[in-house]
Design a protein around this motif. Sequence first.
Motif, PDB file in Angstrom:
ATOM      1  N   GLU A  58      36.395  35.935  44.726  1.00 16.13           N
ATOM      2  CA  GLU A  58      37.487  36.352  43.854  1.00 16.13           C
ATOM      3  C   GLU A  58      38.188  37.597  44.358  1.00 16.13           C
ATOM      4  O   GLU A  58      39.415  37.708  44.286  1.00 16.13           O
ATOM      5  CB  GLU A  58      36.945  36.595  42.434  1.00 16.13           C
ATOM      6  N   GLY A  59      37.384  38.528  44.895  1.00 14.53           N
ATOM      7  CA  GLY A  59      37.974  39.786  45.372  1.00 14.53           C
ATOM      8  C   GLY A  59      38.985  39.506  46.467  1.00 14.53           C
ATOM      9  O   GLY A  59      40.116  39.998  46.439  1.00 14.53           O
ATOM     10  N   GLU A  60      38.581  38.642  47.441  1.00 16.70           N
ATOM     11  CA  GLU A  60      39.441  38.331  48.572  1.00 16.70           C
ATOM     12  C   GLU A  60      40.706  37.600  48.104  1.00 16.70           C
ATOM     13  O   GLU A  60      41.818  37.921  48.517  1.00 16.70           O
ATOM     14  CB  GLU A  60      38.662  37.452  49.558  1.00 16.70           C
ATOM     15  N   LEU A  61      40.499  36.616  47.207  1.00 18.58           N
ATOM     16  CA  LEU A  61      41.631  35.814  46.744  1.00 18.58           C
ATOM     17  C   LEU A  61      42.569  36.648  45.859  1.00 18.58           C
ATOM     18  O   LEU A  61      43.786  36.501  45.933  1.00 18.58           O
ATOM     19  CB  LEU A  61      41.137  34.593  45.980  1.00 18.58           C
ATOM     20  N   ALA A  62      42.010  37.553  45.043  1.00 17.02           N
ATOM     21  CA  ALA A  62      42.838  38.360  44.134  1.00 17.02           C
ATOM     22  C   ALA A  62      43.852  39.174  44.922  1.00 17.02           C
ATOM     23  O   ALA A  62      45.031  39.283  44.530  1.00 17.02           O
ATOM     24  CB  ALA A  62      41.951  39.263  43.278  1.00 17.02           C
ATOM     25  N   GLY A  63      43.423  39.694  46.058  1.00 15.74           N
ATOM     26  CA  GLY A  63      44.324  40.492  46.890  1.00 15.74           C
ATOM     27  C   GLY A  63      45.480  39.646  47.383  1.00 15.74           C
ATOM     28  O   GLY A  63      46.641  40.069  47.352  1.00 15.74           O
ATOM     29  N   ILE A  64      45.143  38.409  47.835  1.00 13.84           N
ATOM     30  CA  ILE A  64      46.194  37.523  48.363  1.00 13.84           C
ATOM     31  C   ILE A  64      47.150  37.123  47.246  1.00 13.84           C
ATOM     32  O   ILE A  64      48.364  37.096  47.424  1.00 13.84           O
ATOM     33  CB  ILE A  64      45.550  36.276  49.023  1.00 13.84           C
ATOM     34  N   VAL A  65      46.585  36.840  46.057  1.00 18.98           N
ATOM     35  CA  VAL A  65      47.408  36.447  44.923  1.00 18.98           C
ATOM     36  C   VAL A  65      48.386  37.587  44.579  1.00 18.98           C
ATOM     37  O   VAL A  65      49.575  37.343  44.334  1.00 18.98           O
ATOM     38  CB  VAL A  65      46.530  36.087  43.693  1.00 18.98           C
ATOM     39  N   THR A  66      47.912  38.808  44.580  1.00 19.20           N
ATOM     40  CA  THR A  66      48.767  39.963  44.275  1.00 19.20           C
ATOM     41  C   THR A  66      49.939  40.020  45.256  1.00 19.20           C
ATOM     42  O   THR A  66      51.090  40.208  44.856  1.00 19.20           O
ATOM     43  CB  THR A  66      47.948  41.273  44.364  1.00 19.20           C
ATOM     44  N   GLN A  67      49.637  39.826  46.551  1.00 17.00           N
ATOM     45  CA  GLN A  67      50.698  39.855  47.568  1.00 17.00           C
ATOM     46  C   GLN A  67      51.719  38.746  47.311  1.00 17.00           C
ATOM     47  O   GLN A  67      52.923  38.964  47.397  1.00 17.00           O
ATOM     48  CB  GLN A  67      50.109  39.650  48.968  1.00 17.00           C
ATOM     49  N   VAL A  68      51.208  37.531  47.020  1.00 19.17           N
ATOM     50  CA  VAL A  68      52.108  36.388  46.822  1.00 19.17           C
ATOM     51  C   VAL A  68      53.000  36.623  45.611  1.00 19.17           C
ATOM     52  O   VAL A  68      54.200  36.339  45.637  1.00 19.17           O
ATOM     53  CB  VAL A  68      51.286  35.075  46.676  1.00 19.17           C
ATOM     54  N   ILE A  69      52.428  37.184  44.545  1.00 24.33           N
ATOM     55  CA  ILE A  69      53.211  37.440  43.332  1.00 24.33           C
ATOM     56  C   ILE A  69      54.308  38.464  43.620  1.00 24.33           C
ATOM     57  O   ILE A  69      55.468  38.296  43.203  1.00 24.33           O
ATOM     58  CB  ILE A  69      52.265  37.890  42.186  1.00 24.33           C
ATOM     59  N   ALA A  70      53.955  39.477  44.392  1.00 21.48           N
ATOM     60  CA  ALA A  70      54.934  40.517  44.725  1.00 21.48           C
ATOM     61  C   ALA A  70      56.070  39.939  45.575  1.00 21.48           C
ATOM     62  O   ALA A  70      57.222  40.346  45.442  1.00 21.48           O
ATOM     63  CB  ALA A  70      54.234  41.652  45.476  1.00 21.48           C
ATOM     64  N   ALA A  71      55.748  38.967  46.408  1.00 18.61           N
ATOM     65  CA  ALA A  71      56.733  38.420  47.348  1.00 18.61           C
ATOM     66  C   ALA A  71      57.577  37.298  46.743  1.00 18.61           C
ATOM     67  O   ALA A  71      58.517  36.833  47.380  1.00 18.61           O
ATOM     68  CB  ALA A  71      56.018  37.938  48.613  1.00 18.61           C
ATOM     69  N   ASN A  72      57.241  36.832  45.542  1.00 16.26           N
ATOM     70  CA  ASN A  72      57.968  35.706  44.950  1.00 16.26           C
ATOM     71  C   ASN A  72      58.433  35.994  43.522  1.00 16.26           C
ATOM     72  O   ASN A  72      58.024  35.317  42.567  1.00 16.26           O
ATOM     73  CB  ASN A  72      57.077  34.451  44.954  1.00 16.26           C
ATOM     74  N   PRO A  73      59.302  36.984  43.371  1.00 16.94           N
ATOM     75  CA  PRO A  73      59.714  37.388  42.012  1.00 16.94           C
ATOM     76  C   PRO A  73      60.367  36.250  41.223  1.00 16.94           C
ATOM     77  O   PRO A  73      60.169  36.138  40.020  1.00 16.94           O
ATOM     78  CB  PRO A  73      60.720  38.514  42.267  1.00 16.94           C
ATOM     79  N   LYS A  74      61.078  35.361  41.917  1.00 19.41           N
ATOM     80  CA  LYS A  74      61.774  34.265  41.223  1.00 19.41           C
ATOM     81  C   LYS A  74      60.778  33.359  40.479  1.00 19.41           C
ATOM     82  O   LYS A  74      60.950  33.074  39.295  1.00 19.41           O
ATOM     83  CB  LYS A  74      62.568  33.458  42.259  1.00 19.41           C
ATOM     84  N   SER A  75      59.736  32.945  41.218  1.00 18.84           N
ATOM     85  CA  SER A  75      58.716  32.085  40.603  1.00 18.84           C
ATOM     86  C   SER A  75      58.022  32.809  39.464  1.00 18.84           C
ATOM     87  O   SER A  75      57.697  32.211  38.430  1.00 18.84           O
ATOM     88  CB  SER A  75      57.666  31.660  41.641  1.00 18.84           C
ATOM     89  N   VAL A  76      57.798  34.085  39.643  1.00 17.49           N
ATOM     90  CA  VAL A  76      57.124  34.867  38.608  1.00 17.49           C
ATOM     91  C   VAL A  76      57.986  34.895  37.340  1.00 17.49           C
ATOM     92  O   VAL A  76      57.496  34.646  36.235  1.00 17.49           O
ATOM     93  CB  VAL A  76      56.837  36.306  39.116  1.00 17.49           C
ATOM     94  N   GLU A  77      59.299  35.119  37.519  1.00 16.61           N
ATOM     95  CA  GLU A  77      60.189  35.154  36.346  1.00 16.61           C
ATOM     96  C   GLU A  77      60.216  33.798  35.652  1.00 16.61           C
ATOM     97  O   GLU A  77      60.211  33.720  34.424  1.00 16.61           O
ATOM     98  CB  GLU A  77      61.624  35.564  36.755  1.00 16.61           C
ATOM     99  N   ASP A  78      60.243  32.717  36.469  1.00 16.89           N
ATOM    100  CA  ASP A  78      60.233  31.368  35.893  1.00 16.89           C
ATOM    101  C   ASP A  78      58.994  31.164  35.034  1.00 16.89           C
ATOM    102  O   ASP A  78      59.058  30.630  33.922  1.00 16.89           O
ATOM    103  CB  ASP A  78      60.240  30.303  37.004  1.00 16.89           C
ATOM    104  N   LEU A  79      57.873  31.593  35.594  1.00 14.22           N
ATOM    105  CA  LEU A  79      56.611  31.432  34.860  1.00 14.22           C
ATOM    106  C   LEU A  79      56.637  32.209  33.557  1.00 14.22           C
ATOM    107  O   LEU A  79      56.231  31.712  32.503  1.00 14.22           O
ATOM    108  CB  LEU A  79      55.444  31.927  35.721  1.00 14.22           C
ATOM    109  N   LEU A  80      57.138  33.435  33.639  1.00 11.04           N
ATOM    110  CA  LEU A  80      57.187  34.287  32.447  1.00 11.04           C
ATOM    111  C   LEU A  80      58.116  33.681  31.408  1.00 11.04           C
ATOM    112  O   LEU A  80      57.908  33.824  30.203  1.00 11.04           O
ATOM    113  CB  LEU A  80      57.660  35.696  32.820  1.00 11.04           C
ATOM    114  N   ALA A  81      59.151  32.961  31.897  1.00  9.73           N
ATOM    115  CA  ALA A  81      60.093  32.323  30.979  1.00  9.73           C
ATOM    116  C   ALA A  81      59.541  31.016  30.413  1.00  9.73           C
ATOM    117  O   ALA A  81      60.230  30.293  29.715  1.00  9.73           O
ATOM    118  CB  ALA A  81      61.415  32.058  31.709  1.00  9.73           C
ATOM    119  N   GLY A  82      58.307  30.701  30.802  1.00 10.17           N
ATOM    120  CA  GLY A  82      57.658  29.527  30.216  1.00 10.17           C
ATOM    121  C   GLY A  82      57.763  28.268  31.061  1.00 10.17           C
ATOM    122  O   GLY A  82      57.352  27.196  30.637  1.00 10.17           O
ATOM    123  N   LYS A  83      58.319  28.363  32.260  1.00  9.53           N
ATOM    124  CA  LYS A  83      58.379  27.198  33.132  1.00  9.53           C
ATOM    125  C   LYS A  83      57.044  27.085  33.900  1.00  9.53           C
ATOM    126  O   LYS A  83      56.908  27.603  35.004  1.00  9.53           O
ATOM    127  CB  LYS A  83      59.540  27.320  34.122  1.00  9.53           C
TER     128      LYS A  83
END
Lengths: 99, 480
Positions: free
Chosen positions: B416-441
């Motif tokens: 989990e520790g290793e994957l959490a770091g990668i997930v954090t990077q991916v989230i930071a690099a993909n703001p569009k997908s993050v906003e979509d998710l937050l909007a319920g998509k």
Amino acid sequence: MNLSIEDVYHVANLARIAISEDEAGALVHDLGRILEYAETLQSLDVTDVQETSHIGVKETVTRADEPRPSLGTERAVANAPDEEDGQFRVPAVLEGASS
Amino acid sequence: MFETVIGLEVHVELGTKTKIFCGCAVEFGAPPNARVCPVCMGSPGVLPVLNEEALKLAVRAALALNCKVPKESKFDRKNYFYPDSPKAYQISQYDEPIGTNGYLDIEIDGEKKRIGITRVHLEEDAGKLNHSPFGDVSLVDLNRVGIPLIEIVSEPDLRSPEEARLYLEGIKAIMQYCLVSECKMEEGSLRCDANLSLRPAGQAAFGTKTEIKNMNSFRNVQRGLESEQVRQTRALLAGETIEQVTLRFDEATGLTSPMRSKEDAHDYRYFPDPDLPRMFLSDAYIEERLREIPELPDARRARWIADYQLPVYDAGVLTSSRDIADLFEQAVERVLDAKLVSNWIMGDVLANLKAQGIELRDTKLTGALLADLLENLKRGGISAAIAKDVLKHVMEYGESPSKIIAAQGLAQISDEGELAGIVTQVIAANPKSVEDLLAGKDKAIASLVGQVMKATKGKANPQVVNRLIGEQIQAIREAR
């Protein structure tokens, strides 16, 4: 048993042997004699003799399933009257033989 | 209307190393006339001697088809003139065949149907004629002369072309299971001639039958019979009579047409072959052959459905070939998850074979290797995507999946520790997908998971990744 000349022609035809009328007449006589000879055997009393197709060998004779050298194409067709690409060349045959 | 009556004559080449009466090697595709000798070419003065393996296989086959095997049997000469037979007779069996009164069960529309087998007899194959396209000559190759065959003659119990195909497939599976023959129709090691007639429904007497030859695949057997069924139906409805003829199936047109045949009605003048002594089959000999018969497809199918709760369809596919069935059995003994093993064999294993046009035996895959792979998958050691790649490699090279996974660093990342770091990077690099998710998509999560997979070369544990993304998105939502 009486053999007819038709029987002789039929047997000759099955054996792919061409015979003349004279030969056919002679064969009616000769083959008739052979059949008569067989008929003599029929007069024997064989009630106690078990029927069989072969006599003598009473156990299965087999060989091991081990390859031995074959002739090879060249020697196999060496005596062929006609040959093409290692195959025997024969007059075209009709379809329809059995296997 | 009419009822269709079909009987099949099936020729099966026995899987021996040498011919039935001489030591010439049996080899498919050898140069013409390379595998011949004075015995199989019928030179004067030679003597045939029976191949012990051919007899064993024939008896085993007859027993597997539930035939009675008599204590004695003999060979007869079947006389005919044709260039495919250099002796002008074929050594076959007439009135004392190796097996009689057998049967084979088929399943049609979920119902079991028993098809009678009249006889199984042992004989030698004939040569091959290559007809010239110009019509004036034929070329004769005698390599096939003397290859051991059994002929399996069914009762006229088949009632449709489909039943005929099922029966033929049943014969093939049993012959393969018993290691009697490879049964490759495309190589001619399984061949099938059929008799078909029609009769008004309810009539006991058979109608006039025709014989259909040259159906060279399982599908074509069904097609050829369907075509002949239609032809005869039309003829009878038009008030014509059916002539007893031999027909040839043409694969290209899907139609049957009469073969030119010799005028003589067949008169084979069978008589006992004086060169070959009778065969004596002791109880012990027959007993031994019975023990050589493995569990047959029907029994195996039933057992798997009962023991492993395998779907009927899966059990059918997996048992249709002995190699596939053995693979399943060996793998399932270790993996203990029948459906998982079944899914992988029916999915990736069969797909890979089909893609390459090869058989299982042409690969390096074994039950143990498949089990190793699926155990890694099951305990989360590798992802399914990686498992697919490893399987291809294993099929080609036969290396141990565990070793491949270790050597190439393919192990699934579940840390989990290793994957959490990668997930954090991916989230930071993909703001569009993050906003979509937050909007319920919710579907937007797939894109983020895909990015994590890409970053880990497919090794991330998808369940863990999904959960971690969910957690981090939730954290962002709460922070706003």
